[in-house]
Scaffold this motif. Structure first.
Motif, PDB file in Angstrom:
ATOM      1  N   ALA A  98     -35.597 -29.440-110.734  1.00  0.00           N
ATOM      2  CA  ALA A  98     -35.569 -30.560-109.797  1.00  0.00           C
ATOM      3  C   ALA A  98     -34.703 -31.690-110.328  1.00  0.00           C
ATOM      4  O   ALA A  98     -33.864 -32.233-109.605  1.00  0.00           O
ATOM      5  CB  ALA A  98     -36.992 -31.061-109.563  1.00  0.00           C
ATOM      6  N   ARG A 109     -31.001 -38.729-103.892  1.00  0.00           N
ATOM      7  CA  ARG A 109     -31.963 -37.644-103.741  1.00  0.00           C
ATOM      8  C   ARG A 109     -31.330 -36.538-102.901  1.00  0.00           C
ATOM      9  O   ARG A 109     -30.491 -36.820-102.032  1.00  0.00           O
ATOM     10  CB  ARG A 109     -33.245 -38.166-103.092  1.00  0.00           C
ATOM     11  N   PRO A 110     -31.727 -35.304-103.153  1.00  0.00           N
ATOM     12  CA  PRO A 110     -31.134 -34.203-102.390  1.00  0.00           C
ATOM     13  C   PRO A 110     -31.597 -34.224-100.940  1.00  0.00           C
ATOM     14  O   PRO A 110     -32.735 -34.596-100.643  1.00  0.00           O
ATOM     15  CB  PRO A 110     -31.675 -32.953-103.107  1.00  0.00           C
ATOM     16  N   PRO A 112     -33.141 -32.672 -97.904  1.00  0.00           N
ATOM     17  CA  PRO A 112     -34.073 -31.534 -97.811  1.00  0.00           C
ATOM     18  C   PRO A 112     -33.487 -30.354 -97.039  1.00  0.00           C
ATOM     19  O   PRO A 112     -33.720 -29.193 -97.403  1.00  0.00           O
ATOM     20  CB  PRO A 112     -35.271 -32.119 -97.071  1.00  0.00           C
ATOM     21  N   LEU A 115     -31.101 -28.538 -99.157  1.00  0.00           N
ATOM     22  CA  LEU A 115     -31.865 -27.865-100.194  1.00  0.00           C
ATOM     23  C   LEU A 115     -32.452 -26.557 -99.658  1.00  0.00           C
ATOM     24  O   LEU A 115     -32.409 -25.515-100.320  1.00  0.00           O
ATOM     25  CB  LEU A 115     -32.979 -28.801-100.669  1.00  0.00           C
ATOM     26  N   ASP A 116     -32.998 -26.605 -98.438  1.00  0.00           N
ATOM     27  CA  ASP A 116     -33.562 -25.387 -97.838  1.00  0.00           C
ATOM     28  C   ASP A 116     -32.481 -24.323 -97.664  1.00  0.00           C
ATOM     29  O   ASP A 116     -32.716 -23.136 -97.872  1.00  0.00           O
ATOM     30  CB  ASP A 116     -34.198 -25.713 -96.477  1.00  0.00           C
ATOM     31  N   PHE A 119     -31.972 -22.839-101.010  1.00  0.00           N
ATOM     32  CA  PHE A 119     -33.099 -21.972-101.340  1.00  0.00           C
ATOM     33  C   PHE A 119     -32.997 -20.632-100.605  1.00  0.00           C
ATOM     34  O   PHE A 119     -33.482 -19.614-101.090  1.00  0.00           O
ATOM     35  CB  PHE A 119     -34.434 -22.643-100.967  1.00  0.00           C
ATOM     36  N   ARG A 126     -36.422 -22.472-105.864  1.00  0.00           N
ATOM     37  CA  ARG A 126     -37.597 -23.085-105.264  1.00  0.00           C
ATOM     38  C   ARG A 126     -38.828 -22.783-106.116  1.00  0.00           C
ATOM     39  O   ARG A 126     -39.657 -23.640-106.370  1.00  0.00           O
ATOM     40  CB  ARG A 126     -37.786 -22.537-103.851  1.00  0.00           C
ATOM     41  N   ARG A 148     -26.149 -26.964-107.914  1.00  0.00           N
ATOM     42  CA  ARG A 148     -25.841 -28.355-108.251  1.00  0.00           C
ATOM     43  C   ARG A 148     -24.501 -28.776-107.660  1.00  0.00           C
ATOM     44  O   ARG A 148     -24.330 -29.901-107.199  1.00  0.00           O
ATOM     45  CB  ARG A 148     -25.756 -28.505-109.778  1.00  0.00           C
TER      46      ARG A 148
END
Lengths: 241, 353, 355
Positions: A98, A109-110, A112, A115-116, A119, A126, A148
């Protein structure tokens, strides 16, 4: 035709007393995936590091969208929208997965949703979200390093040998991720030894030897020409196929 | 002549002339300068040539920074001094004390080396600093044995006393007293050890050291155990410092913390090696000579300056003789930045051979 | 930069949180082996010395004295080890900031003499706080200049770093002589902090409690900043791999000078405490402590703040116990402790992962 995103003209790079890049001419067209091939020690990694500002070119022109960036500091080059996935992966082992991702998201902040999306390709991230990155396997570290680089939209991603020592299943996931990134308009410069992986992704190709580009063209042409492959890539190709 | 120098010539005409001049002046010092202060200065130069040259083996050739060089210097001083004090003024005491000091010094150098040269070189600097300061405190605390802060004065063997005369008649107008004899022992030892150091750095061993300094990973990869080489040179440098300490004790007929163990001496050594030129050995001769001559005469100049600027705020404080170290510090930092090859490097760059 | 991180899992969306809770463990979950072994040394040393000393009152007094001393050394050493971890610079001139901090605090207390002498704990502590603040501000500014002038030109060159920072130490100590004079100065404790409080049979010097308090605050503060803020995240990442932090787009040079100034300010704070503790000072105050500081950061593992904390307590407690049990070898006790620990772990108790 697309515009050139990055262009190297006669770039020389010295590392200490060694003359590594000896006049590199390379064009990375916007929106394409360009593969940089060549045997070990040809200067591929130095080429990426020079673009990233981690080595300073000693001569020649290095431009970004037509603007000279030779001699810029690495952070300023990164802020142009360039991300770097080094061969060593550059994971912060004591930081959690994280924290690695939070640091990579310069906005703080990433996102979301993004990020999904990541993932989806790399589910292990995750799962190990709150674990120190040092405990990940080699393949998982490589996923993290790529994740990243793409946690925020970037214009150019420099990727150095992502398939080295990585399991086939993860390589498949990488191919998927790179395809989608390309579809989204991200330009990629990929250093690769694995020709099959490179051929399945590449639009353009450049081959390096002894610190120079010895061949540049379309990947499809090279993939179709076995004689050219043998001449340019020699034994290194057989080892990897 | 060249073979004496192990083929490592000064490589600069000016430098050769200066070195030759220093050699001649030191060789003739008792005859040329009969005064006690001048001879003291010459003797100090001889001692520091050994000390600085041995330090150059570490910093200039092996690329390691030690802050324990004065500890070994002190071990030599105390070894010879306490032996003469405790066992009587005989040659047996001199050589017995020196042998014990050499043994202790080499064992300590070996221990420090094995502990700290295995890991990062920066450990070595910190650990030598810690060990040396503990040693200095120890020496001043064990006052029953070492004489504490006051140190120990002692008598030297009869042949080295000022009252002793080697010949009935003066030679070239000079009585060859025990003091003169002592000076020549210092001079001859300094010359011999300097030539030995030159031999060492120009031997295959020295080539490996230089390779380690340039790139220790590669040297290790070539099959040389770098820690073994570094430990060896550390022991050699320590042994030379022990001898220098012993000679100094013989000359002063006194040994104490201020003349051997103090950190100020460590700084002096650092300055001499940097100003003279690291990794050249000849720099040790130039650095030691220049520094010691300057120390003796510049401090007097500063006193004059401070008196002359009386009344101006701050200035007299800045050039007060007690602020000698301030200027040395500035000179030191400046020479590391702007003068990294020292005087020898400058001469070599400037002039043809 | 200093924005506090919320829980990264939460910010990453609930999917991540639920996944880690409900996922079927197909692969074994890796565990970083938490290295708690070094933590055991502390109770072992305390326990053994308790048995050797026998008298509980003496033991408690020695332990508290050791804790207070350890906290002060930690405050001094923490900045040094962090600077080393992040920038790969070992600052031999760190001692100068300790001394300068002490002298600045002494100077700041001159106009506050009234607050110092009056027997009012609030005013006493206020005077102490102001003195420490002045010391920290001054040493932070000095640290900023030191980084720019002395250290920056020699990044990456260890040999030159050792030499120039040592040179910087000499210059700074001599400048103290020029500005404040060469004679020994006294540093009187505020009236309300003199003497001891009795807990049953055990007399605890008040100032030691202050030192322990300040040390704990600094330690917890550093842990919080390092683990809970973006700045701390950057520092921890930089300690591991500066190049990669730059490649992510962060201007590390600016971070360097900030951390250097902060480390110098901590040295200034530590120097203030140390001068109050000793009640006298000379320009060499700092370089005298530095030997212990070096031992502490070597024991702890260069670059590790946690290791530095543990190392400081170990060194101070050992010195106190040995000083009571066998004063003759008290001097050597630190060196022996360091030798023993390096035999066990050549890179210190908590070596920092590098690259």
């Amino acid at each position: 035709m697309t515009a050139d995103l990055v262009r190297l003209e006669g770039v020389h790079t010295h590392i200490g007393q060694y003359h590594i890049l000896q006049g590199v001419d390379l064009v990375v067209p916007e929106g394409e995936l360009t593969v940089l091939l060549g045997r070990n020690g040809a200067g591929k990694t130095t080429c990426l590091r020079t673009i990233m500002g981690l080595w300073q070119p000693s001569a020649g022109r290095l431009t970004w969208r037509g603007r000279e960036i030779g001699g810029w500091a690495t952070p300023d080059i990164a802020r142009l929208g360039i991300a770097y996935v080094p061969e060593s992966m550059g994971i912060f082992a004591d930081l959690t997965v994280a924290e690695n991702m939070v640091l990579a998201a310069r906005a703080g902040r990433p996102d979301p949703r993004r990020l999904d999306w990541i993932f989806g390709f790399f589910p292990a991230l995750r799962k190990f979200w709150d674990f120190p990155a040092g405990v990940l396997s080699g393949g998982q570290k490589q996923m993290l390093s790529i994740a990243r680089a793409v946690i925020e939209p970037r214009d150019l991603i420099l990727v150095d040998e992502p398939t080295k020592g990585i399991a086939p299943a993860i390589i498949e996931a990488m191919i998927g991720a790179f395809r989608e990134l390309k579809r989204g308009g991200t330009t990629i410069l990929l250093v690769e030894q694995n020709f099959r992986f490179a051929a399945s992704l590449g639009d353009g190709v450049a081959v390096m030897d002894d610190g120079r580009i010895v061949h540049a063209g379309r990947m499809a042409d090279l993939a179709a020409d076995a004689a050219l492959q043998t001449r340019l890539l020699g034994l290194s190709l057989d080892q990897h196929q | 002549m060249i073979s004496l120098l192990s083929g490592d010539r000064p490589r600069s005409a000016v430098l050769s002339v200066i070195l030759l001049a220093i050699l001649v002046v030191l060789a003739a010092a008792p005859f040329a300068f009969p005064g006690a202060q001048a001879l003291n200065t010459a003797a100090k130069i001889c001692v520091f040539v050994i000390l600085v040259a041995s330090y150059d083996l570490l910093i200039g050739y092996a690329g390691i920074v030690s802050f324990a060089h004065t500890m070994f210097y002190g071990i030599g001083g105390y070894g010879v001094g306490l032996a003469l004090y405790g066992w009587g003024a005989t040659w047996v005491s001199v050589f017995g004390g020196l042998a014990l000091a050499l043994g202790l010094g080499i064992v300590l150098a070996l221990a420090i080396g094995l502990f700290s040269l295995r890991v990062r070189a920066i450990f070595f600097a910190m650990i030598t600093l810690a060990v040396a300061s503990a040693f200095a405190i120890l020496a001043s605390q064990l006052s029953g044995f070492t004489g504490g802060e006051d140190g120990r004065s002692f008598r030297v063997p009869p042949e080295l006393r000022p009252a002793f005369k080697l010949f009935e008649e003066p030679v070239l107008g000079l009585d060859i007293t025990g003091k003169v004899l002592t000076y020549y022992i210092l001079f001859a030892t300094a010359l011999a050890l300097f030539l030995l150091a030159l031999r060492v750095v120009n031997s295959p061993f020295g080539s490996v050291l230089k390779a380690i300094r340039e790139n220790d990973f590669r040297t290790e990869a070539l099959g040389y155990r770098t820690v073994v080489f570094r430990t060896k040179v550390n022991c050699l440098a320590a042994a030379m410092a022990v001898v220098a300490g012993g000679l100094n004790a013989l000359w002063l007929r006194y040994t104490g913390p201020d003349t051997t163990l103090s950190f100020a001496i460590m700084l002096d050594i650092l300055l001499m090696v940097v100003i003279g030129g690291m990794g050249t050995l000849y720099g040790a001769v130039i650095g030691a000579t220049l520094f010691i001559v300057a120390q003796n005469y510049l401090q007097k100049l500063m006193a004059v300056g401070a008196a002359a600027t009386e009344g101006i705020p701050l200035v007299p404080h800045l050039i007060h003789p007690d602020r000698w170290l301030l200027w040395l510090g500035i000179l030191f930092v400046a020479s590391v930045y702007f003068f990294p090859t020292g005087i020898v490097g400058r001469f070599r760059k400037a002039g043809p051979h | 930069m200093s924005e506090t991180l919320s829980d990264p899992t939460a910010s990453a969306g609930s999917a991540a949180a639920s996944a880690s809770a409900s996922a079927v463990p197909v692969e074994p979950i890796p565990r970083l082996p938490h290295d708690r072994l070094p933590l055991l040394i502390l109770p072992v040393i305390a326990g053994v010395s308790f048995l050797l000393i026998g008298d509980p009152t003496t033991w408690i007094t020695l332990t508290l004295a050791g804790l207070a001393m350890g906290m002060m050394i930690f405050v001094i050493a923490s900045g040094l080890t962090l600077v080393f971890g992040l920038m790969d610079v070992l600052n031999f001139g760190h001692g100068a900031f300790i001394s300068v901090g002490a002298y600045l605090a002494m100077t700041a207390l001159i106009p506050l003499a009234g607050w110092v002498q009056v027997d009012d704990l609030a005013l006493n502590l206020a005077a102490l706080g102001i003195a420490a603040g002045v010391a920290m501000a001054g040493t932070a500014a000095l640290g900023y200049a030191f980084e720019r002038v002395i250290v920056m030109p020699v990044y990456g060159q260890h040999l030159k770093q050792i030499l120039v920072t040592m040179g910087g130490l000499i210059i700074a100590e001599q400048m103290i002589h020029v500005v404040w004079g060469g004679e020994q100065k006294s540093m009187a404790l505020p009236a309300g902090l003199r003497g001891a409080i009795l807990f049953g049979d055990v007399a605890v010097e008040k100032f030691r409690l202050v030192a322990v308090g300040v040390g704990l605050v600094v330690f917890l503060g550093m842990v919080l900043v390092l683990n809970r803020t973006r700045l701390g995240l950057l520092i921890r990442a930089g300690v591991e791999n500066v190049e990669m932090v730059e490649a992510l787009g962060y201007r590390v040079k600016r971070l360097f000078v900030m951390v250097f100034a902060a480390g110098s300010a901590l040295a200034g704070l530590g120097g203030t405490l140390w001068a109050f503790y000793r009640e006298t000072m000379t320009a060499a105050l700092g370089s005298e402590v530095m030997v212990m500081v070096f031992i502490v950061i070597i024991i702890g593992g260069l670059g590790s703040v946690g290791g530095c904390f543990l190392g400081a307590l170990l060194v101070a407690l050992t010195a106190n116990y040995v000083g009571f049990l066998a004063p003759k070898i008290a001097l050597a006790s630190n060196i022996l402790l360091m030798a023993g620990i390096l035999l066990w772990r050549p890179n210190g108790l908590y070596p920092v992962a590098k690259r």
